[in-house]
Design a protein around this motif. Structure first.
Motif, short mmCIF file in Angstrom:
data_model
loop_
_atom_site.label_atom_id
_atom_site.label_comp_id
_atom_site.label_asym_id
_atom_site.label_seq_id
_atom_site.Cartn_x
_atom_site.Cartn_y
_atom_site.Cartn_z
N UNK A 27 0.83 -1.21 0.00
CA UNK A 27 0.00 0.00 0.00
C UNK A 27 0.87 1.26 0.00
N UNK A 28 1.95 1.19 0.74
CA UNK A 28 2.79 2.39 0.91
C UNK A 28 3.50 2.75 -0.38
N UNK A 29 3.89 1.74 -1.15
CA UNK A 29 4.68 2.02 -2.36
C UNK A 29 3.91 2.88 -3.36
N UNK A 30 2.59 2.85 -3.29
CA UNK A 30 1.79 3.64 -4.21
C UNK A 30 1.52 5.05 -3.74
N UNK A 31 2.01 5.39 -2.59
CA UNK A 31 1.75 6.73 -2.06
C UNK A 31 2.63 7.76 -2.75
N UNK A 32 2.18 8.99 -2.70
CA UNK A 32 2.98 10.07 -3.26
C UNK A 32 4.28 10.25 -2.48
N UNK A 33 4.20 10.09 -1.18
CA UNK A 33 5.36 10.35 -0.34
C UNK A 33 5.49 9.24 0.71
N UNK A 34 6.05 8.11 0.33
CA UNK A 34 6.23 7.03 1.31
C UNK A 34 7.11 7.47 2.47
N UNK A 35 8.06 8.34 2.19
CA UNK A 35 8.93 8.82 3.26
C UNK A 35 8.15 9.57 4.32
N UNK A 36 7.20 10.38 3.88
CA UNK A 36 6.39 11.12 4.83
C UNK A 36 5.56 10.18 5.69
N UNK A 37 5.10 9.10 5.06
CA UNK A 37 4.35 8.09 5.81
C UNK A 37 5.23 7.50 6.91
N UNK A 38 6.45 7.18 6.53
CA UNK A 38 7.37 6.62 7.52
C UNK A 38 7.66 7.62 8.63
N UNK A 39 7.82 8.86 8.25
CA UNK A 39 8.13 9.87 9.26
C UNK A 39 6.95 10.08 10.21
N UNK A 40 5.78 9.94 9.66
CA UNK A 40 4.61 10.08 10.54
C UNK A 40 4.58 8.95 11.57
N UNK A 41 4.84 7.74 11.10
CA UNK A 41 4.89 6.61 12.04
C UNK A 41 5.99 6.85 13.08
N UNK A 42 7.13 7.33 12.60
CA UNK A 42 8.26 7.54 13.52
C UNK A 42 7.91 8.58 14.58
N UNK A 43 7.29 9.66 14.16
CA UNK A 43 6.91 10.69 15.13
C UNK A 43 5.89 10.15 16.11
N UNK A 44 4.94 9.38 15.60
CA UNK A 44 3.95 8.80 16.49
C UNK A 44 4.59 7.85 17.50
N UNK A 45 5.51 7.05 17.01
CA UNK A 45 6.18 6.12 17.92
C UNK A 45 6.96 6.88 18.99
N UNK A 46 7.65 7.92 18.55
CA UNK A 46 8.45 8.68 19.50
C UNK A 46 7.57 9.39 20.51
N UNK A 47 6.36 9.71 20.09
CA UNK A 47 5.46 10.43 20.97
C UNK A 47 4.92 9.55 22.09
N UNK A 48 4.80 8.32 21.80
CA UNK A 48 4.19 7.43 22.78
C UNK A 48 5.10 7.23 23.98
N UNK A 49 4.65 7.68 25.09
CA UNK A 49 5.47 7.56 26.30
C UNK A 49 5.71 6.11 26.67
#
Lengths: 258, 169
Positions: free
Chosen positions: B47-69
């Motif tokens: 699913x991700x490979x078809x996105x306009x910005x797969x990197x942004x998708x990854x960065x969103x996950x990363x930020x979310x992960x980092x946010x979780x205490x």
């Protein structure tokens, strides 16, 4: 005058290694398996529900009902049949004070009262059945995924091992914000853990002993879109790192950074 | 692993670890979170490979992960039990500036730190940062300006990002 981008770049580590692609594949496979299990869970719950209903409607096999002194009704389950029915909906659990509480689903339930046999006289002074047993399990867990506002979800079990409880974010990045609790009944006395959002209430170690009746519940408050899950039993304690369900976040649409 | 996925992981791994290090202040934790981020991308790659910005998708996950205490704590715990320092650390000692910047970042509010890292380290525009964080553009601007102001106060110096912010707003 330094530029903020230069400052941040200078503060970032110089990462030279490559990712471990093998480990990534293994972890991704584990995540996929877990995703499949979670997707199959509702169907499994439905199957269990219908199975339980069919069991209780089998002709010629009603649970006996007898009235004892004081109007208390006790049931005598048929030998070999479980005294509880996993997958059955349970009564409303206490949610946030003053808020309506509606039970949606449960992985396991309180013991079912026996159906009144045809012809049996009604019992007006019937005492609500007291939970005497839940399905023996090591642990159980519930989450708020798909749970509407004002609703609760719970699971119950009879502990077979020592354990604790822990609430974790079910969605990457979501902090836990919502009611979550664990009721532990031991020798007829129920102790409630968890609830509210204080960090200290998010986990507890060594609060469950074998034989304890444990109910784990979550409640979604209105306007709260956070998703989290609550688990209790063996392997859950403060500092544990249970796998959490992790639905994929909605894809963002920025055009940079790829 | 498919070639395009392997290439994506290699390309994003360094940026993820660096950005996560700025976000959470711990390199072992940053590596754990980057690995988890890429694992999730691998899981959803079709699913991700078809996105306009797969990197942004990854960065969103990363930020979310980092946010979780919770995850942060758990990763910290796992990082502590790992033996030895991570091999990806630069052999060169940190400069005084790098240490000062990381310390200043650590003192910012988490939402300000997230915006600054996405905006000025990963190079997203204000709109893109808002998209990744799932926040309104105005909120992102506010966090950026206040974060920059706080950073200036911590560092005791001026930085030029405010001008950049105005240009890209």
């Amino acid at each position: 005058m330094p530029d903020i981008s230069d400052l941040l770049s200078s503060a970032a580590p110089d990462v030279r290694s490559e990712p471990d692609l093998g480990a990534l594949e293994r972890r991704a496979s584990a995540l996929r398996r877990r995703q499949h299990v979670l997707r199959a869970a509702p169907a499994l719950a439905l199957v269990l529900l219908f199975s339980a209903l069919l069991l209780n409607r089998t002709p010629g096999a009603p649970d006996e009902l007898r009235e004892t002194d004081g109007g208390t009704v006790s049931t005598a389950p048929r030998p070999g049949l479980p005294t509880v029915a996993p997958g059955m909906p349970v009564g409303p659990l206490p949610g946030r004070s003053g808020a309506p509480s509606r039970e949606v689903t449960a992985e396991s339930a309180e013991p079912l009262p026996a159906p009144t046999p045809s012809g049996a006289r009604s019992v007006s002074r019937r005492t609500p059945p007291t939970p005497t047993a839940y399905p023996p399990k090591r642990s159980c867990r519930v989450d708020t995924i798909g749970l509407p506002a004002g609703a609760t979800r719970s699971c119950s079990f009879t502990a077979t091992h020592d354990g604790g409880y822990r609430v974790v974010a079910a969605h990457p990045g979501n902090d836990v914000a919502g009611d979550h609790w664990v009721d532990v009944t031991r020798n007829g006395k129920t102790t409630r853990y968890g609830n509210e959002s204080a960090v200290e209430s998010h986990c507890g170690s060594d609060v469950i002993e074998p034989g304890d009746l444990v109910t784990v519940g979550v409640y979604r408050t209105a306007g709260n879109v956070m998703e989290f899950e609550m688990a209790a039993g063996e392997g859950y304690y403060c500092g544990s790192y249970p796998e959490s369900s992790s639905p994929s976040p909605a894809p963002p649409g920025p055009t940079a950074g790829g | 692993m498919e070639d395009d996925l392997a290439e994506f992981c290699r390309r994003e791994h360094r940026r993820l670890v660096a950005a996560l290090h700025l976000l959470c202040g711990s390199l072992p934790m940053a590596e754990d979170l980057a690995q988890e981020t890429l694992a999730r991308v691998c899981r959803d790659w079709k699913r991700v490979r078809g996105m306009d910005a797969p990197g942004a998708y990854a960065h969103r996950i990363a930020v979310n992960l980092a946010t979780s205490a919770f995850r942060r704590r758990a990763a910290e715990r796992r990082a502590h039990v790992r033996s030895g320092p991570a091999a990806t650390v630069s052999a060169a000692p940190d400069s005084a500036t790098a240490v000062a910047v990381r310390e200043a970042l650590a003192k910012l509010r988490p939402e300000q730190r997230r915006v600054l890292v996405l905006r000025y380290f990963l190079g997203y525009s204000v709109a893109e940062t808002a998209e990744v964080l799932g926040q309104p553009v105005g909120t992102v601007k506010t966090h950026a300006l206040r974060g920059l102001s706080a950073l200036r106060g911590e560092l005791g110096t001026s930085v030029t990002a405010a001008d950049m912010e105005m240009r890209n707003a």
